[in-house]
Scaffold this motif. Sequence first.
Motif, PDB file in Angstrom:
ATOM      1  N   HIS A  16     -27.638  69.721  95.843  1.00  0.00           N
ATOM      2  CA  HIS A  16     -26.398  69.494  95.108  1.00  0.00           C
ATOM      3  C   HIS A  16     -26.149  67.990  94.973  1.00  0.00           C
ATOM      4  O   HIS A  16     -26.321  67.222  95.925  1.00  0.00           O
ATOM      5  CB  HIS A  16     -25.220  70.141  95.840  1.00  0.00           C
ATOM      6  CG  HIS A  16     -25.370  71.623  95.996  1.00  0.00           C
ATOM      7  ND1 HIS A  16     -25.241  72.501  94.954  1.00  0.00           N
ATOM      8  CD2 HIS A  16     -25.649  72.370  97.092  1.00  0.00           C
ATOM      9  CE1 HIS A  16     -25.428  73.732  95.392  1.00  0.00           C
ATOM     10  NE2 HIS A  16     -25.678  73.677  96.684  1.00  0.00           N
ATOM     11  N   MET A  17     -25.720  67.554  93.773  1.00  0.00           N
ATOM     12  CA  MET A  17     -25.420  66.143  93.527  1.00  0.00           C
ATOM     13  C   MET A  17     -23.918  65.913  93.541  1.00  0.00           C
ATOM     14  O   MET A  17     -23.170  66.623  92.874  1.00  0.00           O
ATOM     15  CB  MET A  17     -26.005  65.705  92.182  1.00  0.00           C
ATOM     16  CG  MET A  17     -27.482  65.453  92.231  1.00  0.00           C
ATOM     17  SD  MET A  17     -28.047  64.532  90.790  1.00  0.00           S
ATOM     18  CE  MET A  17     -28.848  65.812  89.876  1.00  0.00           C
ATOM     19  N   LYS A  18     -23.498  64.943  94.335  1.00  0.00           N
ATOM     20  CA  LYS A  18     -22.083  64.578  94.404  1.00  0.00           C
ATOM     21  C   LYS A  18     -21.961  63.061  94.494  1.00  0.00           C
ATOM     22  O   LYS A  18     -22.894  62.387  94.947  1.00  0.00           O
ATOM     23  CB  LYS A  18     -21.405  65.220  95.613  1.00  0.00           C
ATOM     24  CG  LYS A  18     -21.369  66.746  95.584  1.00  0.00           C
ATOM     25  CD  LYS A  18     -20.705  67.295  96.839  1.00  0.00           C
ATOM     26  CE  LYS A  18     -20.700  68.822  96.828  1.00  0.00           C
ATOM     27  NZ  LYS A  18     -20.095  69.373  98.069  1.00  0.00           N
ATOM     28  N   LEU A  54     -27.444  63.258  97.188  1.00  0.00           N
ATOM     29  CA  LEU A  54     -28.083  64.572  97.118  1.00  0.00           C
ATOM     30  C   LEU A  54     -27.860  65.289  98.448  1.00  0.00           C
ATOM     31  O   LEU A  54     -28.245  64.786  99.504  1.00  0.00           O
ATOM     32  CB  LEU A  54     -29.584  64.426  96.873  1.00  0.00           C
ATOM     33  CG  LEU A  54     -30.051  64.037  95.465  1.00  0.00           C
ATOM     34  CD1 LEU A  54     -31.563  63.856  95.463  1.00  0.00           C
ATOM     35  CD2 LEU A  54     -29.646  65.078  94.455  1.00  0.00           C
ATOM     36  N   THR A  55     -27.233  66.446  98.401  1.00  0.00           N
ATOM     37  CA  THR A  55     -26.971  67.226  99.614  1.00  0.00           C
ATOM     38  C   THR A  55     -28.000  68.341  99.731  1.00  0.00           C
ATOM     39  O   THR A  55     -28.050  69.243  98.885  1.00  0.00           O
ATOM     40  CB  THR A  55     -25.562  67.834  99.587  1.00  0.00           C
ATOM     41  OG1 THR A  55     -24.609  66.782  99.417  1.00  0.00           O
ATOM     42  CG2 THR A  55     -25.279  68.589 100.872  1.00  0.00           C
ATOM     43  N   VAL A  56     -28.831  68.274 100.765  1.00  0.00           N
ATOM     44  CA  VAL A  56     -29.845  69.299 101.027  1.00  0.00           C
ATOM     45  C   VAL A  56     -29.327  70.182 102.158  1.00  0.00           C
ATOM     46  O   VAL A  56     -29.289  69.768 103.321  1.00  0.00           O
ATOM     47  CB  VAL A  56     -31.196  68.662 101.405  1.00  0.00           C
ATOM     48  CG1 VAL A  56     -32.236  69.734 101.679  1.00  0.00           C
ATOM     49  CG2 VAL A  56     -31.675  67.722 100.296  1.00  0.00           C
ATOM     50  N   GLU A 116     -40.174  66.747  98.435  1.00  0.00           N
ATOM     51  CA  GLU A 116     -39.719  67.151  97.107  1.00  0.00           C
ATOM     52  C   GLU A 116     -39.358  68.630  97.060  1.00  0.00           C
ATOM     53  O   GLU A 116     -38.411  69.039  96.382  1.00  0.00           O
ATOM     54  CB  GLU A 116     -40.802  66.828  96.075  1.00  0.00           C
ATOM     55  CG  GLU A 116     -40.967  65.338  95.846  1.00  0.00           C
ATOM     56  CD  GLU A 116     -42.328  64.949  95.328  1.00  0.00           C
ATOM     57  OE1 GLU A 116     -42.512  63.765  95.008  1.00  0.00           O
ATOM     58  OE2 GLU A 116     -43.211  65.829  95.263  1.00  0.00           O
ATOM     59  N   THR A 117     -40.100  69.446  97.807  1.00  0.00           N
ATOM     60  CA  THR A 117     -39.801  70.877  97.833  1.00  0.00           C
ATOM     61  C   THR A 117     -38.481  71.147  98.548  1.00  0.00           C
ATOM     62  O   THR A 117     -37.697  72.001  98.127  1.00  0.00           O
ATOM     63  CB  THR A 117     -40.941  71.646  98.525  1.00  0.00           C
ATOM     64  OG1 THR A 117     -42.187  71.284  97.948  1.00  0.00           O
ATOM     65  CG2 THR A 117     -40.744  73.145  98.370  1.00  0.00           C
TER      66      THR A 117
END
Length: 392
Positions: free
Chosen positions: A179-181, A189-191, A172-173
């Motif tokens: 970023h959401m796309k 979700l792009t981490v 979660e951290t």
Amino acid sequence: MFPYLVALYVVLWLVYRLPAYYETAPYEGVLSQVFVQLILALASLATSFVVRAFAFPRGLVATAFALQVAVLVPLNYAWYRFYSRVRPKALTVCIGTDAATGSALAQQLSTTTAYVVSSVSTGDVTEEWMHDVPEGASLTLDGGVPSPERDRILRLAVGDRIAVQLVATVKETLAQNAHMKVRADHLVLTVEPDNHSPVDLALKRMLDIVVSVVALALFSPVFLLASMAIKLEDGRPMFYLQQRLGFHGRVFRMIKFRTMCHDAERLTGACLSKGELDPRITRVGRLLRRTGLDEVPQFLNVLRGDMSVVGPRPERPELAQKILDETPDWNLRLLVRPGITGVAQVLGRYATAPEDKLAMDLSYIRSRSLFNYDLTIILNTLKMFFMPERRD
């Protein structure tokens, strides 16, 4: 100049989280208020040199500082005491994998005046149980609750319009500021592995250099006095070079004032200090540790680029391997340069569990702006010189 000084006061009030610190540590709240007024006084002095129309005697600024502390410290504390009595207590139910875990988390949260806490285990949480949760109450899920159970409880709570607080896990951290796309009809979700701009990193490095130069200049008398005291009590060397893990696991030699006797680890090997009761610590070393001045030479490591002023504290390779065996994601802290101070040092304790320190450090690493976060941490670190119990 009044609007500018008021704006600065508001910023400092937020940075030092007044009066939130009074909830668990009244002494820390007092220190925060003193530092706010001290920085405000220094800003007033600096302004008086730049703006001649605002030229006040230094004695007047010093008197104003003393009066502000004398008035605002008890006023702020009195407001906190009044507000803590009249505000409604927030009810939260702590949920752990078993009753003992939930109870332990409830006991920790009960130390703050903001909560009235009860606890249950995950097995007790059903759809019918959710319907009986009092209106306005929230749920707090322990970090050890398995992911499928967290998802199940979270869905039930959202469906019943119940707020949920999650003790953050590493997953979660790491998703912080993701970023959401939409990709091929999927919400993705792009981490990013490194979500900090080159400008932010350059500003952070500039801040490191400026703070280190100023700190070394201010503490230059300490270098002389501490070196003489160490030599008189226990001879040479005055400094202690210790191997630590740095950026991407690179080993470097961290500089500290020597606070222990010669060959302190010859019989015990690498181990954590037992605090002030450790017989290996010299008298001078005990004073340096209590004041935090043993860390001052590390600003040389910052200038060399081995460390940053703010970042996860570097660990010794031998001890890091032991921690890694118990906390597999510990090496994620090596994604940035280690620091002299950090989130875990300001918000945590010396005895804070490694997994909790890891979550704090990862929240720093995943922050949107390291530069802004650094300024906040540096200002809050100033108090640590007067709070040795937070470092032991």
